[in-house]
Structure formats: C-alpha cells, structure tokens
Design a protein around this motif. Structure first.
Motif, short mmCIF file in Angstrom:
data_model
loop_
_atom_site.label_atom_id
_atom_site.label_comp_id
_atom_site.label_asym_id
_atom_site.label_seq_id
_atom_site.Cartn_x
_atom_site.Cartn_y
_atom_site.Cartn_z
N CYS A 50 0.87 -1.18 0.00
CA CYS A 50 0.00 0.00 0.00
C CYS A 50 0.90 1.23 0.00
CB CYS A 50 -0.91 0.00 1.21
SG CYS A 50 -1.85 1.51 1.44
N ALA A 51 0.86 1.96 -1.08
CA ALA A 51 1.68 3.16 -1.22
C ALA A 51 0.85 4.39 -0.89
CB ALA A 51 2.22 3.26 -2.64
N ALA A 52 1.42 5.25 -0.05
CA ALA A 52 0.73 6.46 0.39
C ALA A 52 1.34 7.69 -0.25
CB ALA A 52 0.79 6.58 1.90
N SER A 53 0.49 8.67 -0.51
CA SER A 53 0.95 9.89 -1.17
C SER A 53 1.50 10.91 -0.19
CB SER A 53 -0.21 10.53 -1.94
OG SER A 53 -1.25 10.89 -1.03
N GLU A 54 1.18 10.72 1.08
CA GLU A 54 1.47 11.72 2.10
C GLU A 54 2.92 11.65 2.58
OE1 GLU A 54 -0.47 14.18 3.34
OE2 GLU A 54 1.28 14.74 4.49
N ARG A 55 3.58 12.82 2.61
CA ARG A 55 4.97 12.83 3.06
C ARG A 55 5.08 12.60 4.55
NH1 ARG A 55 7.65 18.17 0.89
NH2 ARG A 55 5.62 18.98 1.49
N THR A 56 3.98 12.88 5.30
CA THR A 56 3.99 12.64 6.73
C THR A 56 3.45 11.26 7.06
OG1 THR A 56 1.84 13.70 6.97
CG2 THR A 56 3.79 15.09 7.29
N PHE A 57 3.62 10.33 6.12
CA PHE A 57 3.14 8.97 6.28
C PHE A 57 3.56 8.37 7.61
CE2 PHE A 57 2.20 4.68 5.07
CZ PHE A 57 3.26 3.90 5.51
N SER A 58 4.75 8.68 8.06
CA SER A 58 5.27 8.07 9.28
C SER A 58 4.45 8.42 10.51
CB SER A 58 6.73 8.46 9.49
OG SER A 58 6.85 9.86 9.62
N ASN A 59 3.63 9.47 10.43
CA ASN A 59 2.83 9.89 11.58
C ASN A 59 1.53 9.11 11.71
OD1 ASN A 59 4.74 11.83 12.05
ND2 ASN A 59 3.60 13.46 11.01
N TYR A 60 1.17 8.34 10.68
CA TYR A 60 -0.12 7.67 10.67
C TYR A 60 -0.03 6.25 11.20
CZ TYR A 60 -1.89 11.42 7.68
OH TYR A 60 -2.28 12.64 7.20
N CYS A 61 -1.11 5.85 11.84
CA CYS A 61 -1.32 4.43 12.13
C CYS A 61 -1.91 3.82 10.86
CB CYS A 61 -2.28 4.26 13.29
SG CYS A 61 -2.77 2.56 13.57
N MET A 62 -1.33 2.73 10.39
CA MET A 62 -1.77 2.09 9.16
C MET A 62 -2.43 0.76 9.46
SD MET A 62 -0.95 4.33 6.96
CE MET A 62 -1.36 3.40 5.48
N GLY A 63 -3.48 0.46 8.72
CA GLY A 63 -4.19 -0.80 8.96
C GLY A 63 -4.58 -1.50 7.67
N TRP A 64 -4.79 -2.79 7.81
CA TRP A 64 -5.35 -3.59 6.72
C TRP A 64 -6.69 -4.17 7.20
CZ3 TRP A 64 -3.64 -3.89 1.82
CH2 TRP A 64 -2.32 -3.53 1.55
N PHE A 65 -7.67 -4.07 6.33
CA PHE A 65 -8.99 -4.64 6.56
C PHE A 65 -9.34 -5.52 5.37
CE2 PHE A 65 -10.56 -2.26 10.24
CZ PHE A 65 -9.57 -1.29 10.36
N ARG A 66 -10.37 -6.32 5.52
CA ARG A 66 -10.84 -7.13 4.39
C ARG A 66 -12.35 -7.25 4.44
NH1 ARG A 66 -8.31 -13.04 6.15
NH2 ARG A 66 -9.77 -13.48 7.88
N GLN A 67 -12.92 -7.48 3.28
CA GLN A 67 -14.37 -7.62 3.19
C GLN A 67 -14.70 -8.70 2.18
OE1 GLN A 67 -16.50 -3.97 2.41
NE2 GLN A 67 -18.39 -4.83 3.26
N ALA A 68 -15.34 -9.75 2.67
CA ALA A 68 -15.80 -10.84 1.81
C ALA A 68 -17.22 -10.55 1.37
CB ALA A 68 -15.73 -12.16 2.57
N PRO A 69 -17.66 -11.14 0.27
CA PRO A 69 -19.03 -10.89 -0.22
C PRO A 69 -20.08 -11.21 0.84
CG PRO A 69 -17.75 -12.04 -1.89
CD PRO A 69 -16.90 -12.01 -0.65
N GLY A 70 -20.99 -10.27 1.05
CA GLY A 70 -22.06 -10.47 2.00
C GLY A 70 -21.67 -10.30 3.46
N LYS A 71 -20.43 -9.91 3.70
CA LYS A 71 -19.95 -9.75 5.09
C LYS A 71 -19.50 -8.32 5.33
CE LYS A 71 -18.51 -14.53 5.85
NZ LYS A 71 -17.42 -15.41 6.35
N GLU A 72 -19.41 -7.98 6.60
CA GLU A 72 -18.94 -6.66 6.97
C GLU A 72 -17.42 -6.59 6.84
OE1 GLU A 72 -22.37 -5.33 10.20
OE2 GLU A 72 -20.29 -5.55 10.82
N ARG A 73 -16.94 -5.36 6.69
CA ARG A 73 -15.50 -5.16 6.64
C ARG A 73 -14.91 -5.51 8.00
NH1 ARG A 73 -13.39 0.00 3.41
NH2 ARG A 73 -14.93 -0.98 2.05
N GLU A 74 -13.83 -6.28 8.00
CA GLU A 74 -13.25 -6.71 9.25
C GLU A 74 -11.77 -6.36 9.35
OE1 GLU A 74 -13.37 -10.94 9.85
OE2 GLU A 74 -12.12 -11.37 8.12
N PHE A 75 -11.35 -6.15 10.55
CA PHE A 75 -9.96 -5.82 10.87
C PHE A 75 -9.05 -7.01 10.60
CE2 PHE A 75 -6.40 -4.11 13.06
CZ PHE A 75 -5.93 -5.07 13.94
#
Length: 123
Positions: free
Chosen positions: A22-47
């Motif tokens: 995941c490439a970010a455009s923001e130069r202050t990227f280091s200040n952010y908490c980054m996460g990955w989520f996923r969503q299967a068909p018919g299901k809610e987005r999950e951590f």
C-alpha cells in the motif's frame, strides 16, 4: 488528503503466500497508524492488522501467526505478508490510514482508505 493505492492481490492456492503493498501519497506517512482490513461478499469489513508509527503491531486472531504487517517510512509504504493462506481469507483487502498515536481496529477510526485489492484463495 492522503491517497492510498494497494497492489499485490491475486489468485493463489490454499497454503500459498501473497504480499500486499500500500503506497501512500502523504509525506507525513510516518505519523499515521496504518491498517489492513478485508471484506468478503455479504460480510462486513473486518480488521486484519495494524501498525503504529512506533511499529507496534496488532492482529486479528484469525490471521495471527500467518500474516505480518510492516512499514517502510522511507518509501511511504505498508505491507501485508500473507502466508499459509486459506480459502476463508478470500476477500477484498483494503489499506487504511488513521490519524493518532495509538493503534486502531475499528473501520470508523480510519480516515483514509484505498480502493482495495482482490485476494482469492482456491482450495
């Protein structure tokens, strides 16, 4: 405004591996908490996983020991290494960025989102 672009998804057999980026455009990227989520068909987005600016990591129980999140602040990029993939890992995977010094597992805590990348695991 932070733009996030995921890559690395695809079709893999059960037991295989993939690495998402995941490439970010923001130069202050280091200040952010980054996460990955996923969503299967018919299901809610999950951590799936998160990594703070200080490299603290947290994982969903379903992926613990199989997935590894990491970040390269020099490249403004966060990764998700996925090993021992299972058919139930099939989903669209999203990268997200949260403003704040802690770690977060709720989608509502993340301000910026990528478009997602499809991961399909065949049995």
């Amino acid at each position: 405004q932070v733009q996030l672009v995921e890559s690395g998804g695809g079709l893999v057999q059960a037991g295989g591996s993939l690495r998402l980026s995941c490439a970010a455009s923001e130069r202050t990227f280091s200040n952010y908490c980054m996460g990955w989520f996923r969503q299967a068909p018919g299901k809610e987005r999950e951590f799936v996983a998160t990594i703070t600016w200080s490299y603290f990591t947290k994982y969903a129980d379903s992926v613990k020991g199989r997935f590894t999140i990491s970040r390269d602040n020099a490249k403004n990029t966060v990764y998700l290494q996925m090993n021992s993939l299972k058919p139930e890992d099939t989903a669209v995977y999203y990268c997200a960025a949260a403003v704040g010094g802690s770690w977060y597992s709720r989608p509502v805590d993340y301000k910026y989102w990528g478009q997602g990348t499809q991961v399909t695991v065949s049995s």
